[in-house]
Scaffold this active site. Structure first.
Site: not given
Length: 179
Positions: A36, A63, A91, A113-114, A137, A139
């Site tokens: 896993r 992204r 944040e 969760p996999g 810096e 972002e």
């Protein structure tokens, strides 16, 4: 009936700033074995900021993993020894400049969760005060505000694709069902 897997061996493959990666050898029923690959993450928060005009404040940013500019709720990684509420307030301020007089946790969920243990904590932030953003810096963020109805339409049109953002918006729409 689901069967728990017994971890026989765990090997750390990578340690990074945001994630760690390990490979576990597990025992399955009937003496079968498998590997896993697990991404370890300290957890994160997402904040649904609502202005006094009932607008939701979003951040628009590129992204790299998906090679797209996404519209998301403000969010970030929980630092060592930081509470989820403190992280949410930090944040929110860093990414949007807003401070919240009222903040309430509305939901926790596993992101994927996999393969990862990351938990996302979603907060509702209200009674906002404007201020100056101070993003990291690396972002580059643009703020966007939408009504709930506009946000729901953006989801329907595929203009909002980020799962934490979709979950936060739909939870907010149905808040009376969970509180």
């Amino acid at each position: 009936m689901p069967i728990e897997e017994k971890t026989l061996k765990s090997e750390r493959i990578y340690e990074g700033k945001i994630i760690n990666l390990r490979v576990d050898t597990v025992e399955l029923p009937q003496k079968k074995y498998s590997k896993r690959e697990i991404v370890e993450h300290s957890g994160a928060v997402g904040i649904l900021p609502i202005t006094k005009e009932n607008k939701i404040i979003f951040v628009r940013q590129f992204r790299k993993p998906v090679e797209e500019i996404l519209l998301e709720i403000p969010a970030g990684k929980i630092e060592a020894n930081e509470s989820t509420e403190k992280c949410a307030l930090r944040e929110l301020k860093e990414e949007t400049g807003y401070s919240a007089k009222d903040i309430k946790k509305i939901l926790d969920f596993y992101t994927t969760p996999g393969f990862t243990n990351e938990v996302m904590h979603i907060y509702l932030a209200e009674n906002l005060e404007e201020g100056t953003a101070s993003p990291d810096e690396d972002e580059y963020i643009e703020l966007v505000s939408l009504s709930l109805e506009e946000a729901l339409e953006y989801i329907k049109e595929g203009k909002i694709k980020d799962s934490k953002t979709i979950i936060a918006i739909l939870t907010y729409k149905n808040l009376s069902l969970i509180l």
